[in-house]
Design a protein around this motif. Structure first.
Motif, short mmCIF file in Angstrom:
data_model
loop_
_atom_site.label_atom_id
_atom_site.label_comp_id
_atom_site.label_asym_id
_atom_site.label_seq_id
_atom_site.Cartn_x
_atom_site.Cartn_y
_atom_site.Cartn_z
N UNK A 118 41.20 35.55 38.62
CA UNK A 118 42.31 34.90 37.93
C UNK A 118 42.93 33.84 38.82
N UNK A 119 43.34 32.73 38.21
CA UNK A 119 44.00 31.68 39.00
C UNK A 119 45.31 32.19 39.61
N UNK A 120 45.86 33.25 39.04
CA UNK A 120 47.13 33.79 39.57
C UNK A 120 47.00 34.33 40.98
N UNK A 121 45.76 34.57 41.46
CA UNK A 121 45.61 35.05 42.85
C UNK A 121 46.12 34.01 43.84
N UNK A 122 46.28 32.76 43.38
CA UNK A 122 46.71 31.69 44.27
C UNK A 122 48.22 31.63 44.44
N UNK A 123 48.97 32.38 43.63
CA UNK A 123 50.42 32.19 43.62
C UNK A 123 51.09 32.66 44.90
N UNK A 124 50.59 33.71 45.54
CA UNK A 124 51.28 34.27 46.70
C UNK A 124 50.97 33.57 48.01
N UNK A 132 43.45 29.05 50.31
CA UNK A 132 43.34 30.48 50.68
C UNK A 132 43.99 31.38 49.64
N UNK A 133 43.45 32.58 49.52
CA UNK A 133 44.03 33.59 48.63
C UNK A 133 44.31 34.84 49.45
N UNK A 134 45.21 35.70 48.98
CA UNK A 134 45.44 36.96 49.68
C UNK A 134 44.17 37.81 49.70
N UNK A 157 46.85 42.53 43.90
CA UNK A 157 45.80 43.50 43.52
C UNK A 157 44.55 42.86 42.93
N UNK A 158 44.72 41.79 42.15
CA UNK A 158 43.58 41.19 41.45
C UNK A 158 42.59 40.52 42.39
N UNK A 159 43.01 40.31 43.67
CA UNK A 159 42.11 39.65 44.62
C UNK A 159 40.87 40.49 44.91
N UNK A 160 40.89 41.76 44.54
CA UNK A 160 39.75 42.62 44.85
C UNK A 160 38.47 42.15 44.16
N UNK A 161 38.59 41.48 43.00
CA UNK A 161 37.41 40.93 42.33
C UNK A 161 36.65 39.99 43.25
#
Length: 322
Positions: free
Chosen positions: A130-136, A151-153, A160-164
């Motif tokens: 999801x593009x939302x992984x970039x928000x943090x 970079x993403x978390x 949590x979604x970064x696990x994909x």
């Protein structure tokens, strides 16, 4: 043989696509998955679609796909499906946000099962994020949209979604050609049952179409059929470790979304204070205030992907949702 288009001299790419005939698709009968299944079949691929119910199986057969009975809860079934295929596109995800953390944890196990099934084969595995992984990790002072290479978390406690992404990219050094497609909060079109229909329902229940604060936070979006084309192009042209953004509108102001819903439904449009967000939107409040400007410039350049469908606001205004 797949009827893919290639740049002149792209011999290596052509050769590897000619080896792909059967694609195992999880979530094949879902909203996005149906579009991907149709797109693949229309371009000469065979689709082996994961089906957890008789209704899903019937739908896939009607589309022209072969059915693989099972679910994302059955890791051995997932492995058998992946081992039969020349490539895997993973779209399935449990969109139960009351159990979001547990579902993300399970997503890691699902991706692990698919990766293990393909390990050492150099077959493509396309995983959905999801593009939302970039928000943090985004600089809050920046007005520039996030890109495919930002970079993403990597910590589930943060996102949590970064696990994909972390679970799939771990296999990029283990003989699997991994790529990731990030979907925006709104993948829109007739038949969608995601966030926009939920926000329309919230507006009707509240008697007003709301936005939080000034409504300047923005959502990226893409039409379902345009997203389906991107998955096919990622299969045909993606390289190991690539991350793609399925984004047409890089940032639609949430107030514009609320305005369009209000105009279509005849409901008044109002600003909702942040501390009153849950009273208006329920659990969707945290989604309604999301700001996630995202660019797909590199994706378009790499894949030659050019979205051609309607925009999110055009779909709302045309009555797709209300």
């Amino acid at each position: 043989m797949p009827s893919a288009s290639f740049c002149s001299g792209d011999v290596e790419n052509r050769a590897r696509v000619e080896d792909i005939m059967l694609v195992f698709v999880t979530g094949a009968s879902g909203f996005v998955g149906t579009g991907v299944t149709k797109e693949l079949l229309a371009h000469g691929y065979e689709v082996l679609g994961l089906a957890r119910s008789a209704a899903s199986a019937d739908k896939l057969r009607q589309l022209g796909a072969t059915v693989h009975e099972g679910s994302i809860d059955d890791y051995e079934s997932l492995k058998r499906g992946a081992q039969q295929a020349d490539a895997v596109i993973h779209l399935a995800f449990k969109h139960d946000f009351e159990n979001y953390w547990a579902n993300c944890l399970q997503e890691g196990e699902v991706v692990k099962a698919l990766g293990e099934a393909l390990e050492g084969t150099n077959k493509p595995l396309i995983v959905t994020s999801a593009t939302a992984v970039l928000t943090d990790t985004r600089d809050p002072s920046s007005t520039a949209p996030s890109t495919e290479h930002d970079p993403v978390p990597t910590d589930m406690a943060v996102m949590p979604r970064c696990i994909s992404e972390t679970a799939s990219l771990a296999f990029s050094s283990r003989g699997v050609r991994v790529s990731v497609v990030r979907l925006p909060p709104s993948v829109h079109g007739r038949g969608e049952h995601g966030f926009i229909p939920m926000i329309v329902d919230a507006a009707r229940k509240a008697g007003a179409s709301g936005y939080i604060g000034e409504g300047t936070n923005v959502w990226p979006s893409v039409g379902r059929d345009d997203a389906a084309v991107l998955y096919r192009l990622a299969l045909e042209k993606g390289d190991n470790g690539d991350i793609f953004h399925a984004v047409h509108d890089q940032g639609v102001p949430f107030k514009s979304i609320a305005d369009a819903i209000g105009k279509r439904t005849g409901l008044p449009v109002k600003s909702v204070k942040e501390d009153e967000g849950e009273a208006h939107f329920g659990w969707l409040a945290r989604i309604a205030k999301l700001s996630n400007p995202v660019s797909a410039k590199w994706t378009s350049e790499k894949l030659g992907w050019q979205p051609k469908g309607t925009t999110l606001l055009e779909d709302i205004e045309a009555g797709v949702y209300c």
